[in-house]
Design an enzyme around this catalytic site. Structure first.
Site, PDB file in Angstrom:
ATOM      1  CG  LEU A   1      26.796 -18.740  -1.266  1.00 47.61           C
ATOM      2  CD1 LEU A   1      27.717 -18.294  -0.530  1.00 47.61           C
ATOM      3  CD2 LEU A   1      26.886 -19.857  -2.532  1.00 47.61           C
ATOM      4  CD  GLU A   2      16.725 -19.888  -0.407  1.00 45.17           C
ATOM      5  OE1 GLU A   2      16.381 -21.018  -0.799  1.00 45.17           O
ATOM      6  OE2 GLU A   2      16.775 -19.362  -1.648  1.00 45.17           O
ATOM      7  CG  LEU A   3      24.235 -20.702   1.836  1.00 41.65           C
ATOM      8  CD1 LEU A   3      25.859 -20.777   2.338  1.00 41.65           C
ATOM      9  CD2 LEU A   3      24.205 -21.815   0.428  1.00 41.65           C
TER      10      LEU A   3
END
EC number: 1.2.1.3
Length: 467
Positions: free
Chosen positions: A232-234
């Protein structure tokens, strides 16, 4: 059952510019099947064969830079003066990943012992689902796609409805480069339910998502009932701290660019600025001078530096953050600028806004704004600055601005962020880890460790046959 019709709305005019049919249930069911079948042969190709395909793909991508740049401006509104740079940077980033792939994917030997051979091989995980955002679609995509292909995985891509043509071009360029059929697929959809059904499919071996925190949590929840990797790159609420020893004019120029480039629509844009009280007023004046030289307007005008934000909803969110701050005592210190006062009438234009006298009771200092807003807060010490920088649920990047780089490095060790810059900002370096602390994500891309989510270690323990 009819399929979903997806419309791309121009941020520049708010008119529909592209229509795509969403994926049907039958097509969606076939994709993991095709990916799994293709994986059985693709995983047996050599790394050199895969490297040659990626190299040819990058030449194709680079040769189409001008047309792809114009298309990006149409679909997501970044000024035409800058969109070509994304294609060029994506190629350079991918070339670096290609260069290090031999080392990143090589076997690791165990301890030597007579009569034994022990080693660890990095084997591909299988079909990978990559869900990626619109704000830097080519850059975001190569972070995951290139290592996945080099590792020997098959890939299914799901683009943002805002930039639907990116996957179509990428698939075409890879086909031209000789990628075997079935290794790379894509689909369009706007429904979270459709994506969730694919995430839950047991044939999907890994999921990569780039987008909002809420979107990342939904992906993680959908994957929670089975054993599957999720990267996850948030979001970010990235702070900058300006110490009293800087050249104020230089720092202002750099920080304005880091805050409002791409209309502030970057997870690593500067979203809050802490300035030593001794130089606060001079810094604010310098920022005002810099902003007077910016031009907000038509993204197809090559003199434009700031275009529209992506949607009406985004504009409303940004303006609500500004209003909340002003209602709670902040001051609007934005200088007079004719282009800020008279933007084109149809698009989602938000004037770059400088706020002073802000604090952490204000949404603009605590929630991701994702727009061209520069809130500036006084601090009286390094200790106070670091405390405030860490006062966030997000931790993607942060920056410290100082002549004393040794002190900057020392302070950086105490900052809770995946990347800490000293005298720089807003730059994912391909040789480092791109990763988020706290609610900014998990896992990582870029660098040699960026390959690890696309492989699994397989140990081989071979004992010589007794003579």
């Amino acid at each position: 059952m009819s399929v979903e019709v997806i419309k791309t709305i121009s941020p520049n005019t708010n008119e529909a510019i592209i229509t795509r049919n969403g994926v049907s249930a039958a097509e969606l069911d076939q994709m993991p099947k095709i990916a799994t079948e293709a994986f059985q042969s693709f995983r047996k190709t050599t790394l050199k064969e895969r490297q040659e395909i990626v190299e040819k793909f990058l030449k194709e991508l680079s040769s189409h830079e001008a047309e792809l740049a114009e298309e990006l401006t149409v679909q997501m509104g970044r000024p035409i003066a800058y969109t070509g740079k994304e294609i060029a940077t994506a190629v350079k980033r991918a070339e670096y990943l290609l260069k290090i792939s031999d080392d990143a994917l090589k076997d690791t030997d165990g301890e030597p012992e007579k009569g034994f051979r022990r080693f660890i091989r990095k084997v591909p995980v299988g079909p990978v689902l990559i869900i990626f955002a619109w704000n830097y679609p080519y850059l975001i995509l190569v972070n995951s796609l290139i290592p996945a292909i080099l590792a020997g995985d098959t890939v299914i891509l799901k683009p943002s409805p805002q930039t639907p043509t990116i996957v179509e071009h990428v698939a075409q360029f890879f086909a031209t480069a000789g990628l075997p059929e079935g290794v790379l697929q894509y689909f369009h959809c706007g429904s979270p339910t459709v994506m969730e059904s694919l995430i839950r499919d047991p044939r999907i071996a890994h999921v990569c998502f780039t987008g909002s925190v809420a979107g990342g949590l939904a992906v993680q929840k959908a994957a929670s009932d089975r054993i599957v990797g999720v990267g996850l790159e948030l979001g970010g609420k990235d702070p900058a701290y300006v110490r009293s020893d800087v050249d104020v004019a230089w720092a202002a120029e750099e920080i304005v660019d880091g805050a409002i480039f791409n209309s502030g629509q970057s997870c690593c844009s500067i979203e809050r600025v802490y300035v030593d009280e001794k130089i606060h007023d001079a810094f604010v004046e310098s920022v005002q001078k810099v902003l007077q030289g910016y031009r907000l307007g038509d993204p197809f005008d090559r003199t434009t530096q700031v275009g529209p934000v992506i949607s009406k909803r985004s504009k409303e969110t940004i303006e609500s953050h500004i209003s909340d701050a002003l209602d709670k005592g902040a001051k609007d210190a934005t200088p007079n600028n004719e282009s800020f006062s008279n933007p084109p009438p149809k698009g989602n234009f938000v004037r770059p806004t400088l706020l002073t006298e802000v604090d952490h009771t204000m949404i603009v200092m605590t929630e991701e704004t994702f727009g061209p807003v520069i809130p500036v807060m006084k601090v009286n010490s390094d200790v106070e600055a670091i405390k405030l920088m860490n006062d966030s649920e997000l931790g993607l990047t942060a920056s410290i601005w100082t002549r004393d780089t040794a002190k900057g490095y020392q302070l950086a060790e105490d900052v809770e962020a995946g990347t800490v810059f000293v005298n720089r900002c807003d730059y994912p370096s391909p040789d480092l880890a791109w990763t988020g602390f706290k609610r900014s994500g998990k896992g990582q891309t870029l660098g040699r460790f960026g390959f690890e989510q696309f492989v699994k270690p397989k140990s081989f323990h071979v004992k010589s046959y007794p003579q």
